[in-house]
Design a protein around this motif. Sequence first.
Motif, PDB file in Angstrom:
ATOM      1  N   SER A 306       0.849  -1.188   0.000  1.00 44.98           N
ATOM      2  CA  SER A 306       0.000   0.000   0.000  1.00 44.98           C
ATOM      3  C   SER A 306       0.885   1.239   0.000  1.00 44.98           C
ATOM      4  O   SER A 306       1.798   1.368   0.817  1.00 44.98           O
ATOM      5  CB  SER A 306      -0.915   0.007   1.228  1.00 44.98           C
ATOM      6  N   ASP A 307       0.632   2.169  -0.907  1.00 46.92           N
ATOM      7  CA  ASP A 307       1.408   3.401  -0.968  1.00 46.92           C
ATOM      8  C   ASP A 307       1.127   4.297   0.231  1.00 46.92           C
ATOM      9  O   ASP A 307       1.892   5.225   0.499  1.00 46.92           O
ATOM     10  CB  ASP A 307       1.093   4.152  -2.269  1.00 46.92           C
ATOM     11  N   LEU A 308       0.027   4.042   0.965  1.00 44.87           N
ATOM     12  CA  LEU A 308      -0.335   4.869   2.115  1.00 44.87           C
ATOM     13  C   LEU A 308       0.209   4.315   3.421  1.00 44.87           C
ATOM     14  O   LEU A 308       0.045   4.940   4.470  1.00 44.87           O
ATOM     15  CB  LEU A 308      -1.861   4.978   2.209  1.00 44.87           C
ATOM     16  N   LEU A 309       0.856   3.147   3.379  1.00 49.78           N
ATOM     17  CA  LEU A 309       1.328   2.500   4.594  1.00 49.78           C
ATOM     18  C   LEU A 309       2.344   3.387   5.316  1.00 49.78           C
ATOM     19  O   LEU A 309       3.366   3.773   4.748  1.00 49.78           O
ATOM     20  CB  LEU A 309       1.962   1.159   4.254  1.00 49.78           C
ATOM     21  N   HIS A 310       2.065   3.691   6.571  1.00 51.54           N
ATOM     22  CA  HIS A 310       2.909   4.629   7.311  1.00 51.54           C
ATOM     23  C   HIS A 310       3.639   3.958   8.476  1.00 51.54           C
ATOM     24  O   HIS A 310       4.847   4.081   8.594  1.00 51.54           O
ATOM     25  CB  HIS A 310       2.061   5.787   7.840  1.00 51.54           C
ATOM     26  N   GLU A 311       2.922   3.242   9.313  1.00 49.69           N
ATOM     27  CA  GLU A 311       3.525   2.691  10.537  1.00 49.69           C
ATOM     28  C   GLU A 311       3.265   1.195  10.634  1.00 49.69           C
ATOM     29  O   GLU A 311       2.123   0.752  10.523  1.00 49.69           O
ATOM     30  CB  GLU A 311       2.949   3.407  11.765  1.00 49.69           C
ATOM     31  N   VAL A 312       4.325   0.417  10.865  1.00 48.31           N
ATOM     32  CA  VAL A 312       4.215  -1.041  10.894  1.00 48.31           C
ATOM     33  C   VAL A 312       5.044  -1.598  12.047  1.00 48.31           C
ATOM     34  O   VAL A 312       6.178  -1.165  12.284  1.00 48.31           O
ATOM     35  CB  VAL A 312       4.693  -1.675   9.574  1.00 48.31           C
ATOM     36  N   THR A 313       4.475  -2.577  12.751  1.00 49.04           N
ATOM     37  CA  THR A 313       5.199  -3.373  13.745  1.00 49.04           C
ATOM     38  C   THR A 313       5.168  -4.820  13.289  1.00 49.04           C
ATOM     39  O   THR A 313       4.096  -5.363  13.021  1.00 49.04           O
ATOM     40  CB  THR A 313       4.559  -3.248  15.137  1.00 49.04           C
ATOM     41  N   VAL A 314       6.336  -5.453  13.181  1.00 53.74           N
ATOM     42  CA  VAL A 314       6.424  -6.820  12.697  1.00 53.74           C
ATOM     43  C   VAL A 314       7.117  -7.688  13.735  1.00 53.74           C
ATOM     44  O   VAL A 314       8.216  -7.374  14.196  1.00 53.74           O
ATOM     45  CB  VAL A 314       7.196  -6.899  11.358  1.00 53.74           C
ATOM     46  N   GLY A 315       6.448  -8.770  14.103  1.00 56.80           N
ATOM     47  CA  GLY A 315       7.031  -9.749  14.999  1.00 56.80           C
ATOM     48  C   GLY A 315       6.517 -11.130  14.653  1.00 56.80           C
ATOM     49  O   GLY A 315       5.390 -11.476  14.977  1.00 56.80           O
ATOM     50  N   PHE A 316       7.316 -11.919  13.920  1.00 58.53           N
ATOM     51  CA  PHE A 316       6.910 -13.290  13.612  1.00 58.53           C
ATOM     52  C   PHE A 316       7.983 -14.254  14.103  1.00 58.53           C
ATOM     53  O   PHE A 316       9.139 -13.872  14.327  1.00 58.53           O
ATOM     54  CB  PHE A 316       6.635 -13.484  12.113  1.00 58.53           C
ATOM     55  N   TYR A 317       7.577 -15.491  14.296  1.00 55.91           N
ATOM     56  CA  TYR A 317       8.505 -16.494  14.785  1.00 55.91           C
ATOM     57  C   TYR A 317       8.284 -17.788  14.015  1.00 55.91           C
ATOM     58  O   TYR A 317       7.273 -17.976  13.332  1.00 55.91           O
ATOM     59  CB  TYR A 317       8.302 -16.737  16.295  1.00 55.91           C
ATOM     60  N   ILE A 318       9.251 -18.687  14.128  1.00 59.59           N
ATOM     61  CA  ILE A 318       9.164 -19.975  13.453  1.00 59.59           C
ATOM     62  C   ILE A 318       9.747 -21.041  14.374  1.00 59.59           C
ATOM     63  O   ILE A 318      10.787 -20.839  15.005  1.00 59.59           O
ATOM     64  CB  ILE A 318       9.918 -19.936  12.099  1.00 59.59           C
ATOM     65  N   LEU A 319       9.047 -22.162  14.503  1.00 57.77           N
ATOM     66  CA  LEU A 319       9.551 -23.278  15.291  1.00 57.77           C
ATOM     67  C   LEU A 319      10.570 -24.054  14.466  1.00 57.77           C
ATOM     68  O   LEU A 319      10.328 -24.360  13.288  1.00 57.77           O
ATOM     69  CB  LEU A 319       8.401 -24.197  15.714  1.00 57.77           C
ATOM     70  N   THR A 320      11.723 -24.334  15.044  1.00 59.58           N
ATOM     71  CA  THR A 320      12.799 -24.989  14.304  1.00 59.58           C
ATOM     72  C   THR A 320      12.342 -26.294  13.684  1.00 59.58           C
ATOM     73  O   THR A 320      12.693 -26.634  12.549  1.00 59.58           O
ATOM     74  CB  THR A 320      13.992 -25.246  15.248  1.00 59.58           C
ATOM     75  N   ARG A 321      11.501 -27.022  14.396  1.00 56.86           N
ATOM     76  CA  ARG A 321      11.025 -28.316  13.910  1.00 56.86           C
ATOM     77  C   ARG A 321      10.191 -28.175  12.641  1.00 56.86           C
ATOM     78  O   ARG A 321      10.173 -29.053  11.786  1.00 56.86           O
ATOM     79  CB  ARG A 321      10.213 -28.991  15.015  1.00 56.86           C
ATOM     80  N   TYR A 322       9.503 -27.030  12.490  1.00 58.31           N
ATOM     81  CA  TYR A 322       8.617 -26.831  11.340  1.00 58.31           C
ATOM     82  C   TYR A 322       9.192 -25.814  10.362  1.00 58.31           C
ATOM     83  O   TYR A 322       8.473 -25.263   9.533  1.00 58.31           O
ATOM     84  CB  TYR A 322       7.239 -26.368  11.821  1.00 58.31           C
ATOM     85  N   LYS A 323      10.475 -25.575  10.437  1.00 58.31           N
ATOM     86  CA  LYS A 323      11.126 -24.639   9.531  1.00 58.31           C
ATOM     87  C   LYS A 323      11.169 -25.218   8.126  1.00 58.31           C
ATOM     88  O   LYS A 323      11.538 -26.367   7.917  1.00 58.31           O
ATOM     89  CB  LYS A 323      12.540 -24.352  10.035  1.00 58.31           C
ATOM     90  N   SER A 324      10.797 -24.434   7.144  1.00 59.79           N
ATOM     91  CA  SER A 324      10.803 -24.873   5.754  1.00 59.79           C
ATOM     92  C   SER A 324      11.099 -23.689   4.853  1.00 59.79           C
ATOM     93  O   SER A 324      11.007 -22.525   5.275  1.00 59.79           O
ATOM     94  CB  SER A 324       9.458 -25.500   5.375  1.00 59.79           C
ATOM     95  N   GLN A 325      11.445 -23.970   3.619  1.00 62.97           N
ATOM     96  CA  GLN A 325      11.742 -22.908   2.668  1.00 62.97           C
ATOM     97  C   GLN A 325      10.509 -22.067   2.367  1.00 62.97           C
ATOM     98  O   GLN A 325      10.603 -20.864   2.139  1.00 62.97           O
ATOM     99  CB  GLN A 325      12.289 -23.514   1.367  1.00 62.97           C
ATOM    100  N   SER A 326       9.352 -22.707   2.387  1.00 59.24           N
ATOM    101  CA  SER A 326       8.124 -21.963   2.119  1.00 59.24           C
ATOM    102  C   SER A 326       7.844 -20.932   3.212  1.00 59.24           C
ATOM    103  O   SER A 326       7.367 -19.831   2.923  1.00 59.24           O
ATOM    104  CB  SER A 326       6.942 -22.926   1.987  1.00 59.24           C
ATOM    105  N   LYS A 327       8.111 -21.281   4.467  1.00 60.34           N
ATOM    106  CA  LYS A 327       7.899 -20.317   5.554  1.00 60.34           C
ATOM    107  C   LYS A 327       8.882 -19.157   5.452  1.00 60.34           C
ATOM    108  O   LYS A 327       8.526 -17.997   5.712  1.00 60.34           O
ATOM    109  CB  LYS A 327       8.031 -21.021   6.904  1.00 60.34           C
TER     110      LYS A 327
END
Length: 510
Positions: A306-327
Amino acid sequence: METRSAKRKKMAQIVENDAKTATDRISDLPDAVLHHILFLLPIKCVAQMSVLSKRWKHLWCTFPDLDFRTLSPFQISSKNIKFLDFEKPRQPLDSSRMDYITQVLSMRDKHSDIRVLCFRARLSFSRLNGLIRRAIRHNVRELDIEASTLCTDDYFNFPRCVIGSESLRVLKLRSGFRLPPSSVMRHGFQSLKTLSLSLVILYNQPSLPDLFSESSFPHLQTLNLDACFGLKYLHVGCRAIEDLNLEKCYELEGLDISCAKLERMRLVKCFDAYTDKTSVKIIAPKLKLLCWQNNALTDMAIFEPSDLLHEVTVGFYILTRYKSQSKLQSAVDLLSGLSRVHSLSLERPTIEILSSNRLLFQPFYDLKYLELKTAFNRSNVPGLLCVFKSSPTLNTLILKIMYEYRIERKEWNRDLWDMTITEGEEFWESQIRTLESFLQHLKVVKIHGFLDYENEVALAKFLLKHGKALKEMVLYTGHCNVRDTLRRQKIRSQMMGFSWASSNAKVAFQ
């Protein structure tokens, strides 16, 4: 000439005459004005004032804002409820409270509408349904209810009497309840603008593909869903929605958002981290604020920038057991969709994922404000470098260091400042070319939790040596003992003693 004594007597006589002829100007105000004044008081005070006169009794019987959340366990008397005695409770809290609320609703003028009804109680479903029906008959505009069942193992059924209400604008319902079938809820809520549902039981209908659509909620502007148990797939397609909040939907596997007017979105603690078939699709051309916090990485992410996007907070995690290239690719797609953001905050797990994986995403060309939370150990430095390289026009950098006592950290060798180059310094010096644009635009740096460890000292020194546009650097050291204070004073004097790239730079220790 009039003496002072005579003058005092004259003034006293004037005051006495004014008191005798004084009128009650407050009671002469219109009902709407007095209702607005009473709205600022606890409902207990409003009820007690009804005994003052017939005028105030009428005001109480037509008072449109009934917020019973301020009632305490010892404010309701079931015996003297008719006379508004709030002193001696004779029944259990919830029973007396509900008796009182029922009494207030039953004594209302038939033609007086209810603007707001709020209460918190433990009661049966039949009693809850009865109270809501009374409110609907008085054309209630806002319902805010937090209820629990008398039987701890049971749940409420969604009160169907609210579905067809033409007056209801705001519905906030927090309780363990089941939604009726979509066919029942569809084509209801034609006037609703705000909907907040908490503790929803959806094991019998884990997919909601067509509930939040244009036909079901044509005027819905704010949607809050919290703790939807059993929810697997959710589609939100209401065109009028501007605010969307989704929280604690741990079992969510598919999320599809297509809202033309969506401006603010908050997703917290969502998506199933133990499956490899999760996906998210977000089409929101007017999105301005996004909070994507503590969510499991999905296997597929489609996020149109979005060209109007101003403020973003990003926090994601991944479990090592379910780590994949797609994630990992999903993380790249999500970050690339934020390429036009102006203010960005990255949580600690995100920095760790960027540090342990070589992810390439589109640079943040418009990013001016960046906040990073990290443990700042040696393994997290590549993640910081990755973000710095992707922020070529950054003005302000906020670094919040979170320490772990189980991780051994290398202290700065203050005696060898000018005699040798540390491993941390050597790393940053090798990245001057890749960080050239970053160093030419950076103006403000604030590091919270700055101690005398090699990583943060090396970074601060590097930014001072090569930050050509740097104007201000603030290092927040926090509380320390006498020994640490002396050590940090020496580090401070050494940092002030070498040549800086910017002659306008100012360094402050706090």
